[in-house]
Design a protein around this motif. Structure first.
Motif, PDB file in Angstrom:
ATOM      1  N   GLY B 102       0.941  -1.140   0.020  1.00 37.60           N
ATOM      2  CA  GLY B 102       0.143  -0.044  -0.025  1.00 37.60           C
ATOM      3  C   GLY B 102       1.094   1.334   0.060  1.00 37.60           C
ATOM      4  N   VAL B 103       2.246   1.220   0.158  1.00 35.17           N
ATOM      5  CA  VAL B 103       2.964   2.420  -0.014  1.00 35.17           C
ATOM      6  C   VAL B 103       3.177   2.623  -1.301  1.00 35.17           C
ATOM      7  N   SER B 104       3.057   3.643  -1.956  1.00 31.14           N
ATOM      8  CA  SER B 104       3.122   3.869  -3.205  1.00 31.14           C
ATOM      9  C   SER B 104       4.676   4.222  -3.771  1.00 31.14           C
ATOM     10  N   ALA B 105       4.908   4.120  -4.800  1.00 31.28           N
ATOM     11  CA  ALA B 105       6.219   4.293  -5.347  1.00 31.28           C
ATOM     12  C   ALA B 105       6.585   5.712  -5.222  1.00 31.28           C
ATOM     13  N   ALA B 106       5.514   6.591  -5.398  1.00 28.45           N
ATOM     14  CA  ALA B 106       5.758   8.059  -5.387  1.00 28.45           C
ATOM     15  C   ALA B 106       6.330   8.424  -4.025  1.00 28.45           C
ATOM     16  N   SER B 107       5.472   7.783  -2.885  1.00 29.21           N
ATOM     17  CA  SER B 107       6.212   8.186  -1.725  1.00 29.21           C
ATOM     18  C   SER B 107       7.595   7.770  -1.242  1.00 29.21           C
ATOM     19  N   LEU B 108       7.926   6.492  -2.078  1.00 32.70           N
ATOM     20  CA  LEU B 108       9.479   6.282  -1.935  1.00 32.70           C
ATOM     21  C   LEU B 108      10.330   6.936  -2.802  1.00 32.70           C
ATOM     22  N   GLU B 109      10.087   7.782  -3.742  1.00 35.44           N
ATOM     23  CA  GLU B 109      10.785   8.398  -4.390  1.00 35.44           C
ATOM     24  C   GLU B 109      11.752   9.259  -3.896  1.00 35.44           C
ATOM     25  N   GLY B 110      13.125   9.314  -4.116  1.00 32.74           N
ATOM     26  CA  GLY B 110      13.871  10.352  -3.350  1.00 32.74           C
ATOM     27  C   GLY B 110      14.189   9.597  -1.953  1.00 32.74           C
ATOM     28  N   SER B 111      13.939   8.636  -1.670  1.00 27.74           N
ATOM     29  CA  SER B 111      14.139   7.959  -0.177  1.00 27.74           C
ATOM     30  C   SER B 111      15.680   7.589  -0.244  1.00 27.74           C
ATOM     31  N   GLU B 112      16.262   7.646  -1.335  1.00 29.99           N
ATOM     32  CA  GLU B 112      17.733   6.800  -1.287  1.00 29.99           C
ATOM     33  C   GLU B 112      18.587   7.971  -0.567  1.00 29.99           C
ATOM     34  N   ASP B 113      17.976   9.204  -0.746  1.00 30.09           N
ATOM     35  CA  ASP B 113      18.760  10.274  -0.053  1.00 30.09           C
ATOM     36  C   ASP B 113      18.474  11.029   1.057  1.00 30.09           C
ATOM     37  N   ARG B 114      17.241  10.203   1.558  1.00 32.42           N
ATOM     38  CA  ARG B 114      16.573  10.832   3.017  1.00 32.42           C
ATOM     39  C   ARG B 114      17.587  10.396   4.162  1.00 32.42           C
ATOM     40  N   VAL B 115      17.409  11.027   5.057  1.00 32.32           N
ATOM     41  CA  VAL B 115      18.222  10.632   6.450  1.00 32.32           C
ATOM     42  C   VAL B 115      17.145   9.635   7.134  1.00 32.32           C
ATOM     43  N   ILE B 116      17.620   8.461   7.445  1.00 37.25           N
ATOM     44  CA  ILE B 116      16.672   7.758   7.927  1.00 37.25           C
ATOM     45  C   ILE B 116      17.388   7.388   9.434  1.00 37.25           C
ATOM     46  N   LYS B 117      16.452   7.418  10.455  1.00 41.36           N
ATOM     47  CA  LYS B 117      16.784   7.397  12.020  1.00 41.36           C
ATOM     48  C   LYS B 117      16.243   6.063  12.512  1.00 41.36           C
ATOM     49  N   VAL B 118      17.103   5.508  12.943  1.00 41.29           N
ATOM     50  CA  VAL B 118      16.540   4.024  13.350  1.00 41.29           C
ATOM     51  C   VAL B 118      16.814   3.907  14.914  1.00 41.29           C
ATOM     52  N   PRO B 119      15.617   3.878  15.676  1.00 45.15           N
ATOM     53  CA  PRO B 119      16.416   3.788  17.146  1.00 45.15           C
ATOM     54  C   PRO B 119      16.848   2.555  17.520  1.00 45.15           C
ATOM     55  N   ALA B 120      17.971   2.638  18.299  1.00 48.84           N
ATOM     56  CA  ALA B 120      18.496   1.289  18.786  1.00 48.84           C
ATOM     57  C   ALA B 120      18.508   1.284  20.180  1.00 48.84           C
ATOM     58  N   ARG B 121      19.302   0.262  20.769  1.00 47.21           N
ATOM     59  CA  ARG B 121      18.997   0.132  22.295  1.00 47.21           C
ATOM     60  C   ARG B 121      19.378   1.302  22.991  1.00 47.21           C
ATOM     61  N   ASP B 122      20.702   2.055  22.798  1.00 46.62           N
ATOM     62  CA  ASP B 122      21.185   3.025  23.574  1.00 46.62           C
ATOM     63  C   ASP B 122      21.520   4.326  22.825  1.00 46.62           C
ATOM     64  N   ARG B 123      20.976   4.375  21.426  1.00 45.62           N
ATOM     65  CA  ARG B 123      21.196   5.481  20.599  1.00 45.62           C
ATOM     66  C   ARG B 123      20.308   5.447  19.380  1.00 45.62           C
ATOM     67  N   THR B 124      20.359   6.233  18.523  1.00 44.34           N
ATOM     68  CA  THR B 124      19.724   6.376  17.145  1.00 44.34           C
ATOM     69  C   THR B 124      20.829   6.403  16.219  1.00 44.34           C
ATOM     70  N   LEU B 125      20.558   5.214  15.364  1.00 44.78           N
ATOM     71  CA  LEU B 125      21.244   5.151  14.173  1.00 44.78           C
ATOM     72  C   LEU B 125      20.905   5.960  13.130  1.00 44.78           C
ATOM     73  N   GLU B 126      21.682   6.634  12.360  1.00 41.96           N
ATOM     74  CA  GLU B 126      21.307   7.436  11.262  1.00 41.96           C
ATOM     75  C   GLU B 126      22.011   6.800   9.772  1.00 41.96           C
ATOM     76  N   PHE B 127      21.308   6.614   8.881  1.00 42.70           N
ATOM     77  CA  PHE B 127      21.536   6.372   7.689  1.00 42.70           C
ATOM     78  C   PHE B 127      21.095   7.262   6.581  1.00 42.70           C
ATOM     79  N   LYS B 128      21.839   7.139   5.464  1.00 45.23           N
ATOM     80  CA  LYS B 128      21.447   7.479   4.360  1.00 45.23           C
ATOM     81  C   LYS B 128      20.567   6.561   3.655  1.00 45.23           C
ATOM     82  N   GLY B 129      19.298   7.054   3.244  1.00 45.72           N
ATOM     83  CA  GLY B 129      18.409   5.808   2.656  1.00 45.72           C
ATOM     84  C   GLY B 129      18.878   4.788   1.907  1.00 45.72           C
TER      85      GLY B 129
END
Lengths: 176, 176
Positions: B102-129
Protein backbone atom coordinates in the motif's frame (compact mmCIF):
# COMPACT_ATOMS: atom_id res chain seq x y z
CA UNK A 1 15.91 10.00 -8.42
CA UNK A 2 16.26 6.27 -8.34
CA UNK A 3 18.97 3.86 -7.34
CA UNK A 4 21.46 2.19 -9.64
CA UNK A 5 21.54 -1.51 -10.38
CA UNK A 6 25.17 -1.24 -9.28
CA UNK A 7 24.13 -0.18 -5.77
CA UNK A 8 21.50 -2.92 -5.54
CA UNK A 9 23.84 -5.63 -6.79
CA UNK A 10 27.57 -4.90 -6.49
CA UNK A 11 27.39 -2.83 -3.29
CA UNK A 12 24.82 -5.08 -1.67
CA UNK A 13 26.59 -8.33 -2.48
CA UNK A 14 30.15 -7.13 -1.85
CA UNK A 15 29.14 -5.90 1.59
CA UNK A 16 27.38 -9.12 2.55
CA UNK A 17 30.19 -11.30 1.18
CA UNK A 18 32.72 -9.31 3.23
CA UNK A 19 30.59 -9.99 6.30
CA UNK A 20 30.49 -13.69 5.37
CA UNK A 21 34.29 -13.70 5.22
CA UNK A 22 34.34 -12.20 8.71
CA UNK A 23 31.95 -14.91 9.95
CA UNK A 24 34.19 -17.61 8.50
CA UNK A 25 37.14 -16.13 10.31
CA UNK A 26 35.20 -16.40 13.55
CA UNK A 27 34.36 -20.01 12.68
CA UNK A 28 38.00 -20.86 12.08
CA UNK A 29 39.03 -19.23 15.35
CA UNK A 30 36.35 -21.23 17.14
CA UNK A 31 37.70 -24.54 15.81
CA UNK A 32 41.26 -23.57 16.74
CA UNK A 33 40.23 -22.49 20.25
CA UNK A 34 38.30 -25.71 20.80
CA UNK A 35 41.19 -27.68 19.31
CA UNK A 36 39.23 -29.56 16.68
CA UNK A 37 40.02 -29.89 12.99
CA UNK A 38 38.51 -26.87 11.18
CA UNK A 39 37.67 -29.21 8.29
CA UNK A 40 34.99 -30.72 10.52
CA UNK A 41 33.27 -27.35 10.70
CA UNK A 42 33.60 -26.89 6.93
CA UNK A 43 31.80 -30.22 6.52
CA UNK A 44 28.99 -29.35 8.96
CA UNK A 45 25.41 -29.28 7.69
CA UNK A 46 22.02 -28.29 9.10
CA UNK A 47 20.41 -31.45 7.74
CA UNK A 48 21.89 -34.56 6.13
CA UNK A 49 20.50 -33.59 2.73
CA UNK A 50 21.64 -29.98 2.82
CA UNK A 51 24.99 -28.75 1.54
CA UNK A 52 27.84 -28.37 4.04
CA UNK A 53 29.42 -25.06 4.95
CA UNK A 54 32.07 -25.15 2.21
CA UNK A 55 29.48 -25.60 -0.52
CA UNK A 56 27.22 -22.88 0.91
CA UNK A 57 30.11 -20.42 0.61
CA UNK A 58 30.96 -21.56 -2.90
CA UNK A 59 27.35 -21.10 -4.03
CA UNK A 60 27.10 -17.70 -2.35
CA UNK A 61 30.16 -16.75 -4.39
CA UNK A 62 28.67 -18.15 -7.59
CA UNK A 63 25.29 -16.50 -6.99
CA UNK A 64 27.07 -13.16 -6.65
CA UNK A 65 29.49 -13.46 -9.55
CA UNK A 66 26.87 -14.81 -11.96
CA UNK A 67 24.27 -12.31 -10.80
CA UNK A 68 26.48 -9.34 -11.56
CA UNK A 69 28.12 -10.77 -14.69
CA UNK A 70 24.83 -11.74 -16.31
CA UNK A 71 23.34 -8.33 -15.59
CA UNK A 72 26.43 -6.71 -17.14
CA UNK A 73 26.48 -9.16 -20.03
CA UNK A 74 30.06 -10.24 -19.40
CA UNK A 75 31.82 -13.50 -18.57
CA UNK A 76 32.34 -14.43 -14.92
CA UNK A 77 35.66 -15.87 -13.74
CA UNK A 78 35.69 -19.62 -13.33
CA UNK A 79 36.37 -21.08 -9.89
CA UNK A 80 37.33 -24.72 -9.45
CA UNK A 81 35.28 -25.39 -6.30
CA UNK A 82 38.28 -27.08 -4.75
CA UNK A 83 38.61 -25.05 -1.54
CA UNK A 84 39.67 -27.20 1.41
CA UNK A 85 40.32 -24.66 4.17
CA UNK A 86 38.82 -21.56 5.70
CA UNK A 87 41.73 -19.58 4.25
CA UNK A 88 40.97 -20.82 0.74
CA UNK A 89 37.28 -20.02 1.14
CA UNK A 90 38.09 -16.52 2.31
CA UNK A 91 40.39 -16.11 -0.70
CA UNK A 92 37.52 -17.25 -2.94
CA UNK A 93 35.26 -14.63 -1.39
CA UNK A 94 37.95 -11.98 -1.84
CA UNK A 95 38.30 -12.88 -5.53
CA UNK A 96 34.52 -12.74 -5.91
CA UNK A 97 34.36 -9.30 -4.31
CA UNK A 98 37.24 -8.09 -6.51
CA UNK A 99 35.47 -9.34 -9.61
CA UNK A 100 32.09 -7.78 -8.89
CA UNK A 101 33.61 -4.51 -7.71
CA UNK A 102 35.48 -4.40 -11.01
CA UNK A 103 32.18 -4.33 -12.93
CA UNK A 104 31.48 -0.69 -13.60
CA UNK A 105 28.23 1.04 -12.83
CA UNK A 106 28.15 2.06 -16.50
CA UNK A 107 28.13 -1.55 -17.70
CA UNK A 108 25.13 -2.26 -15.48
CA UNK A 109 23.18 0.77 -16.70
CA UNK A 110 19.98 -0.35 -18.36
CA UNK A 111 20.40 -3.94 -17.24
CA UNK A 112 17.06 -3.76 -15.43
CA UNK A 113 15.41 -4.01 -18.85
CA UNK A 114 17.79 -6.51 -20.41
CA UNK A 115 16.73 -10.10 -21.03
CA UNK A 116 18.82 -12.34 -18.81
CA UNK A 117 19.20 -16.00 -19.70
CA UNK A 118 20.05 -18.45 -16.97
CA UNK A 119 20.88 -22.05 -17.86
CA UNK A 120 19.00 -24.47 -15.62
CA UNK A 121 19.06 -28.26 -15.55
CA UNK A 122 16.81 -28.98 -18.50
CA UNK A 123 15.96 -25.57 -19.88
CA UNK A 124 16.96 -21.92 -20.01
CA UNK A 125 15.20 -19.47 -17.73
CA UNK A 126 14.60 -16.00 -19.07
CA UNK A 127 14.11 -13.00 -16.84
CA UNK A 128 13.81 -9.29 -17.26
CA UNK A 129 16.91 -7.86 -15.55
CA UNK A 130 14.99 -6.25 -12.70
CA UNK A 131 13.13 -9.50 -11.91
CA UNK A 132 16.36 -11.42 -12.13
CA UNK A 133 17.97 -9.11 -9.57
CA UNK A 134 15.08 -8.78 -7.13
CA UNK A 135 13.56 -12.26 -7.33
CA UNK A 136 16.55 -14.43 -8.00
CA UNK A 137 20.03 -12.98 -7.43
CA UNK A 138 19.45 -11.24 -4.10
CA UNK A 139 17.29 -13.96 -2.46
CA UNK A 140 19.61 -16.70 -3.76
CA UNK A 141 22.78 -15.05 -2.47
CA UNK A 142 21.26 -14.36 0.94
CA UNK A 143 19.88 -17.87 1.12
CA UNK A 144 23.41 -19.27 1.06
CA UNK A 145 25.09 -16.52 3.10
CA UNK A 146 22.50 -16.90 5.86
CA UNK A 147 22.65 -20.69 5.75
CA UNK A 148 26.42 -20.47 6.19
CA UNK A 149 25.79 -18.25 9.22
CA UNK A 150 23.24 -20.73 10.55
CA UNK A 151 25.66 -23.65 10.22
CA UNK A 152 28.33 -21.74 12.15
CA UNK A 153 25.84 -20.60 14.77
CA UNK A 154 24.35 -24.06 15.15
CA UNK A 155 27.88 -25.43 15.67
CA UNK A 156 28.42 -23.09 18.59
CA UNK A 157 30.46 -20.32 16.98
CA UNK A 158 29.93 -17.15 18.99
CA UNK A 159 28.44 -14.86 16.37
CA UNK A 160 25.31 -12.75 16.33
CA UNK A 161 23.25 -10.76 13.85
CA UNK A 162 25.47 -7.72 14.27
CA UNK A 163 28.35 -9.76 12.85
CA UNK A 164 26.15 -10.77 9.94
CA UNK A 165 25.10 -7.18 9.25
CA UNK A 166 28.28 -5.21 9.93
CA UNK A 167 31.03 -7.70 10.84
CA UNK A 168 33.36 -6.37 8.15
CA UNK A 169 32.72 -2.77 9.16
CA UNK A 170 29.62 -0.61 9.10
CA UNK A 171 30.17 0.65 5.57
CA UNK A 172 27.89 3.57 6.22
CA UNK A 173 28.06 6.76 8.17
CA UNK A 174 26.05 6.95 11.33
CA UNK A 175 25.80 9.30 14.22
CA UNK A 176 25.26 8.65 17.89
CA UNK B 1 17.54 4.12 -16.49
CA UNK B 2 17.74 3.00 -12.92
CA UNK B 3 15.51 1.02 -10.62
CA UNK B 4 13.06 2.42 -8.12
CA UNK B 5 13.40 2.12 -4.38
CA UNK B 6 9.90 0.63 -4.58
CA UNK B 7 11.16 -2.28 -6.69
CA UNK B 8 14.15 -2.87 -4.42
CA UNK B 9 12.07 -2.74 -1.25
CA UNK B 10 8.33 -3.35 -1.64
CA UNK B 11 8.56 -5.80 -4.54
CA UNK B 12 11.58 -7.60 -3.12
CA UNK B 13 10.19 -7.96 0.39
CA UNK B 14 6.59 -8.73 -0.57
CA UNK B 15 7.76 -11.54 -2.82
CA UNK B 16 10.03 -13.08 -0.22
CA UNK B 17 7.43 -12.74 2.54
CA UNK B 18 4.89 -14.51 0.33
CA UNK B 19 7.39 -17.32 -0.11
CA UNK B 20 7.90 -17.42 3.66
CA UNK B 21 4.15 -17.82 4.10
CA UNK B 22 4.25 -20.74 1.69
CA UNK B 23 7.11 -22.31 3.66
CA UNK B 24 5.11 -21.97 6.88
CA UNK B 25 2.19 -23.72 5.26
CA UNK B 26 4.49 -26.61 4.39
CA UNK B 27 5.71 -26.64 7.99
CA UNK B 28 2.19 -26.80 9.35
CA UNK B 29 1.29 -29.61 6.96
CA UNK B 30 4.39 -31.50 8.08
CA UNK B 31 3.38 -31.29 11.75
CA UNK B 32 -0.17 -32.41 10.93
CA UNK B 33 1.06 -35.32 8.80
CA UNK B 34 3.48 -36.42 11.51
CA UNK B 35 0.74 -35.97 14.11
CA UNK B 36 2.66 -33.69 16.44
CA UNK B 37 1.54 -30.38 17.91
CA UNK B 38 2.43 -27.62 15.38
CA UNK B 39 3.27 -25.39 18.36
CA UNK B 40 6.35 -27.56 18.88
CA UNK B 41 7.61 -26.58 15.45
CA UNK B 42 6.83 -22.90 16.12
CA UNK B 43 9.01 -23.16 19.23
CA UNK B 44 11.92 -24.85 17.40
CA UNK B 45 15.30 -23.12 17.33
CA UNK B 46 18.64 -23.74 15.62
CA UNK B 47 20.52 -23.07 18.83
CA UNK B 48 19.36 -22.59 22.44
CA UNK B 49 20.23 -18.90 22.33
CA UNK B 50 18.61 -18.16 18.97
CA UNK B 51 15.01 -17.07 18.53
CA UNK B 52 12.39 -19.74 17.76
CA UNK B 53 10.48 -19.93 14.50
CA UNK B 54 7.61 -17.71 15.65
CA UNK B 55 9.94 -14.89 16.60
CA UNK B 56 11.92 -15.20 13.36
CA UNK B 57 8.72 -14.66 11.40
CA UNK B 58 7.67 -11.73 13.57
CA UNK B 59 11.04 -10.03 13.09
CA UNK B 60 10.99 -10.68 9.34
CA UNK B 61 7.63 -8.91 9.33
CA UNK B 62 8.97 -6.03 11.42
CA UNK B 63 12.13 -5.68 9.32
CA UNK B 64 9.96 -5.36 6.23
CA UNK B 65 7.30 -3.01 7.59
CA UNK B 66 9.82 -0.71 9.29
CA UNK B 67 12.15 -0.78 6.32
CA UNK B 68 9.49 0.44 3.93
CA UNK B 69 7.74 2.80 6.35
CA UNK B 70 10.96 4.55 7.40
CA UNK B 71 12.02 4.99 3.79
CA UNK B 72 8.61 6.47 3.00
CA UNK B 73 8.57 8.57 6.17
CA UNK B 74 5.26 7.16 7.38
CA UNK B 75 4.07 5.25 10.43
CA UNK B 76 4.07 1.46 10.33
CA UNK B 77 1.13 -0.52 11.70
CA UNK B 78 1.65 -1.93 15.17
CA UNK B 79 1.53 -5.69 15.65
CA UNK B 80 1.13 -7.25 19.09
CA UNK B 81 3.57 -10.13 18.63
CA UNK B 82 1.02 -12.49 20.12
CA UNK B 83 0.76 -15.04 17.30
CA UNK B 84 0.31 -18.59 18.62
CA UNK B 85 -0.38 -20.60 15.48
CA UNK B 86 0.81 -21.01 11.92
CA UNK B 87 -2.46 -19.50 10.76
CA UNK B 88 -1.90 -16.40 12.86
CA UNK B 89 1.66 -16.03 11.61
CA UNK B 90 0.51 -16.32 8.03
CA UNK B 91 -2.13 -13.66 8.73
CA UNK B 92 0.61 -11.44 10.16
CA UNK B 93 2.63 -11.90 6.98
CA UNK B 94 -0.43 -11.12 4.86
CA UNK B 95 -1.02 -7.90 6.81
CA UNK B 96 2.63 -6.97 6.39
CA UNK B 97 2.48 -7.54 2.65
CA UNK B 98 -0.75 -5.53 2.42
CA UNK B 99 0.84 -2.67 4.30
CA UNK B 100 4.04 -2.47 2.26
CA UNK B 101 2.20 -2.92 -1.02
CA UNK B 102 0.00 0.00 0.00
CA UNK B 103 3.03 2.30 0.14
CA UNK B 104 3.15 4.02 -3.21
CA UNK B 105 6.21 4.20 -5.42
CA UNK B 106 5.76 7.98 -5.35
CA UNK B 107 6.14 8.16 -1.57
CA UNK B 108 9.43 6.26 -1.84
CA UNK B 109 10.80 8.51 -4.58
CA UNK B 110 13.94 10.25 -3.38
CA UNK B 111 14.14 8.15 -0.24
CA UNK B 112 17.59 6.94 -1.27
CA UNK B 113 18.91 10.36 -0.23
CA UNK B 114 16.74 10.83 2.84
CA UNK B 115 18.22 10.60 6.33
CA UNK B 116 16.70 7.58 8.05
CA UNK B 117 16.73 7.40 11.83
CA UNK B 118 16.52 4.02 13.48
CA UNK B 119 16.11 3.78 17.24
CA UNK B 120 18.54 1.25 18.72
CA UNK B 121 19.04 0.15 22.30
CA UNK B 122 21.07 3.06 23.58
CA UNK B 123 21.25 5.44 20.66
CA UNK B 124 19.74 6.40 17.34
CA UNK B 125 21.37 5.13 14.16
CA UNK B 126 21.33 7.43 11.16
CA UNK B 127 21.62 6.20 7.64
CA UNK B 128 21.37 7.64 4.19
CA UNK B 129 18.31 5.95 2.66
CA UNK B 130 20.27 3.94 0.12
CA UNK B 131 22.63 2.57 2.79
CA UNK B 132 19.68 1.80 5.02
CA UNK B 133 18.04 -0.23 2.28
CA UNK B 134 21.11 -2.06 0.97
CA UNK B 135 23.07 -2.60 4.16
CA UNK B 136 20.35 -2.97 6.74
CA UNK B 137 16.79 -3.59 5.56
CA UNK B 138 17.46 -6.21 2.89
CA UNK B 139 20.13 -8.21 4.80
CA UNK B 140 18.10 -8.03 8.01
CA UNK B 141 14.87 -9.25 6.40
CA UNK B 142 16.63 -12.11 4.61
CA UNK B 143 18.49 -13.04 7.76
CA UNK B 144 15.20 -13.84 9.47
CA UNK B 145 13.38 -15.28 6.46
CA UNK B 146 16.27 -17.65 5.75
CA UNK B 147 16.64 -18.58 9.41
CA UNK B 148 12.92 -19.47 9.45
CA UNK B 149 13.56 -21.67 6.42
CA UNK B 150 16.55 -23.26 8.14
CA UNK B 151 14.54 -24.06 11.27
CA UNK B 152 11.85 -25.76 9.16
CA UNK B 153 14.41 -27.61 7.08
CA UNK B 154 16.39 -28.70 10.10
CA UNK B 155 13.16 -30.05 11.62
CA UNK B 156 12.61 -32.29 8.63
CA UNK B 157 10.05 -30.28 6.66
CA UNK B 158 10.35 -31.26 3.01
CA UNK B 159 11.22 -27.94 1.42
CA UNK B 160 14.01 -26.88 -0.91
CA UNK B 161 15.52 -23.72 -2.30
CA UNK B 162 12.96 -23.59 -5.08
CA UNK B 163 10.24 -23.19 -2.43
CA UNK B 164 12.25 -20.38 -0.88
CA UNK B 165 12.70 -18.61 -4.21
CA UNK B 166 9.38 -19.17 -5.94
CA UNK B 167 7.11 -21.08 -3.56
CA UNK B 168 4.36 -18.50 -3.81
CA UNK B 169 4.57 -18.40 -7.60
CA UNK B 170 7.32 -17.37 -9.99
CA UNK B 171 6.26 -13.73 -10.10
CA UNK B 172 8.17 -13.24 -13.32
CA UNK B 173 7.78 -14.30 -16.89
CA UNK B 174 10.07 -16.98 -18.18
CA UNK B 175 10.28 -19.09 -21.26
CA UNK B 176 11.28 -22.68 -21.80
Amino acid sequence: MKISVHAASVDLLANSLANLSYLLDKGHAHAVARKYDPALLLAARLAPDMFPLTRQVQIASDASKFGVSRLAGIEAPKFEDNEQTFEELRARIARTIDFIKGVSAASLEGSEDRVIKVPARDRTLEFKGLDYLVRFVIPNAFFHITTAYAILRHAGVEIGKTDFLVGSGPGFSQSA
